[in-house]
Scaffold this motif. Structure first.
Motif, short mmCIF file in Angstrom:
data_model
loop_
_atom_site.label_atom_id
_atom_site.label_comp_id
_atom_site.label_asym_id
_atom_site.label_seq_id
_atom_site.Cartn_x
_atom_site.Cartn_y
_atom_site.Cartn_z
N SER A 141 33.33 30.95 26.29
CA SER A 141 33.59 31.73 27.49
C SER A 141 35.08 31.74 27.78
O SER A 141 35.78 30.74 27.48
CB SER A 141 32.84 31.12 28.69
OG SER A 141 33.36 31.57 29.92
N ASP A 153 36.42 31.26 30.50
CA ASP A 153 36.68 30.21 31.48
C ASP A 153 37.00 28.87 30.81
O ASP A 153 37.53 27.96 31.46
CB ASP A 153 35.48 30.05 32.41
CG ASP A 153 35.28 31.27 33.31
OD1 ASP A 153 36.29 31.92 33.64
OD2 ASP A 153 34.11 31.57 33.67
N ASN A 213 48.56 39.25 32.11
CA ASN A 213 47.69 39.27 33.29
C ASN A 213 46.42 38.51 32.91
O ASN A 213 45.50 39.08 32.32
CB ASN A 213 47.37 40.71 33.69
CG ASN A 213 46.56 40.79 34.97
OD1 ASN A 213 45.73 39.92 35.27
ND2 ASN A 213 46.79 41.84 35.75
N ILE A 214 46.38 37.23 33.24
CA ILE A 214 45.31 36.37 32.76
C ILE A 214 43.95 36.81 33.28
O ILE A 214 42.96 36.84 32.52
CB ILE A 214 45.59 34.90 33.14
CG1 ILE A 214 46.80 34.40 32.35
CG2 ILE A 214 44.38 34.02 32.84
CD1 ILE A 214 47.21 32.97 32.67
N GLU A 215 43.86 37.17 34.53
CA GLU A 215 42.57 37.56 35.09
C GLU A 215 42.04 38.84 34.43
O GLU A 215 40.85 38.96 34.15
CB GLU A 215 42.68 37.75 36.61
CG GLU A 215 42.86 36.45 37.37
CD GLU A 215 41.79 35.43 37.03
OE1 GLU A 215 40.59 35.80 37.01
OE2 GLU A 215 42.14 34.26 36.77
N GLN A 216 42.93 39.77 34.16
CA GLN A 216 42.52 41.01 33.50
C GLN A 216 42.02 40.73 32.08
O GLN A 216 41.00 41.27 31.64
CB GLN A 216 43.69 41.99 33.46
CG GLN A 216 43.34 43.33 32.81
CD GLN A 216 44.52 44.29 32.82
OE1 GLN A 216 45.57 44.02 33.39
NE2 GLN A 216 44.35 45.42 32.16
N LYS A 256 40.80 37.88 30.99
CA LYS A 256 39.54 37.13 31.07
C LYS A 256 38.37 38.08 31.32
O LYS A 256 37.28 37.89 30.76
CB LYS A 256 39.62 36.08 32.17
CG LYS A 256 40.53 34.91 31.82
CD LYS A 256 40.68 33.93 32.96
CE LYS A 256 39.42 33.13 33.20
NZ LYS A 256 39.62 32.06 34.20
N GLN A 257 38.58 39.12 32.11
CA GLN A 257 37.53 40.11 32.33
C GLN A 257 37.20 40.84 31.04
O GLN A 257 36.03 41.11 30.74
CB GLN A 257 37.96 41.11 33.41
CG GLN A 257 38.02 40.52 34.80
CD GLN A 257 38.52 41.53 35.83
OE1 GLN A 257 38.55 42.73 35.57
NE2 GLN A 257 38.93 41.04 36.99
N GLN A 258 38.23 41.17 30.27
CA GLN A 258 38.01 41.86 29.00
C GLN A 258 37.23 40.98 28.03
O GLN A 258 36.27 41.44 27.40
CB GLN A 258 39.36 42.24 28.39
CG GLN A 258 39.26 43.04 27.10
CD GLN A 258 40.61 43.47 26.59
OE1 GLN A 258 41.64 43.38 27.30
NE2 GLN A 258 40.66 43.94 25.35
#
Length: 261
Positions: free
Chosen positions: A54, A56, A90-93, A95-97
């Motif tokens: 994951s 995360d 952009n870590i959050e972007q 991670k979503q990908q």
């Protein structure tokens, strides 16, 4: 189709043969590393920073300033994130990908003509970023098509960042008058790597177990790095111009003489 019956025989035998568990190992971008090591070629493996179930699980703080993230079952240049500068990421972007890669509802790989992916989980692998100069073609990808453990021809691919350009070459590194119809044709002659024969030896060693395998290698500043092994280039749907080249490739594939459909 020149010989529909022979095509059907090949297709049925191909499906039967490619239940081999080693093939399933080789199509996973992390598990294949063990196969490469078992072939005595661990020195050509790219540095691996980790494999994750994951996004995360990824500790971005402990990753180097540049790296590459891949879906372990991705293909065709898809599901790859190049990170030349972590400070701009952009870590959050991202991670979503990556969450889409491993999500249960989306992680079933479209089978196409590729039967070996059944039941395999998508994971994320982080590897070393190999620097290159876009002005000289970027990171050149040599995709060597092997049949019966021998190199028959290869793709030379470059300029991925500025539109993929592809040239097709024979075993003696002579440019062929054929190209992939949906990729930009490489008009110039690619320079033959000084260690081309070594690349062929590596490809033939890695492919020796299989009737057909495409072995992908990088050669940056004389250093050969393993890319991947695939048994279904373009999922078997690649269109060539001229169409005759498709049949030439098919003729390289030889069935055992006692094969029964």
């Amino acid at each position: 189709m020149k010989n529909p019956q022979r095509y059907t025989e090949k297709l049925q035998w191909y499906k039967m043969y490619y239940r081999d568990p080693v093939m399933k190992q080789c199509v996973d971008k992390y598990e294949v590393r063990k196969y490469v090591e078992d072939c005595g070629l661990g020195s050509i493996l790219n540095e691996c920073y980790g494999v994750y179930n994951s996004p995360d699980e990824i500790d971005f703080l402990n990753l180097p300033d540049s790296f590459v993230l891949k879906d372990t079952l991705g293909g065709g240049g898809n599901s790859v994130i190049l990170v030349p500068d972590k400070s701009k990421l952009n870590i959050e972007q991202v991670k979503q990908q990556m969450a889409q890669w491993v999500a249960e509802s989306t992680s079933v790989k479209h089978p196409g003509r590729e039967w070996v992916y059944d039941g395999m989980p998508h994971r994320i692998i982080a590897e070393k970023f190999i620097s290159s100069n876009p002005e000289t073609g970027g990171l050149i990808d040599y995709k060597l098509f092997c049949f019966g453990g021998r190199v028959a021809c290869l793709y030379v691919m470059g300029n991925r960042e500025n539109g993929l350009k592809v040239g097709i070459y024979d075993r003696d590194f002579r440019k062929l008058d054929a190209y992939i119809s949906y990729d930009e044709k490489m008009e110039t002659e690619a320079k033959k790597p000084e260690n081309f024969e070594e690349m062929c030896e590596i490809a033939e060693k890695l492919s020796a177990k299989f009737p057909h395998a495409r072995i992908d290698l990088f050669d940056q500043n004389g250093v050969i790095t393993f890319g991947e092994i695939t048994f279904f280039s373009g999922s078997g749907y690649t269109l060539f111009n001229p169409d005759e080249f498709d049949f030439q490739l098919g003729d390289f594939f030889q069935l055992p003489q006692n094969t029964k459909a």
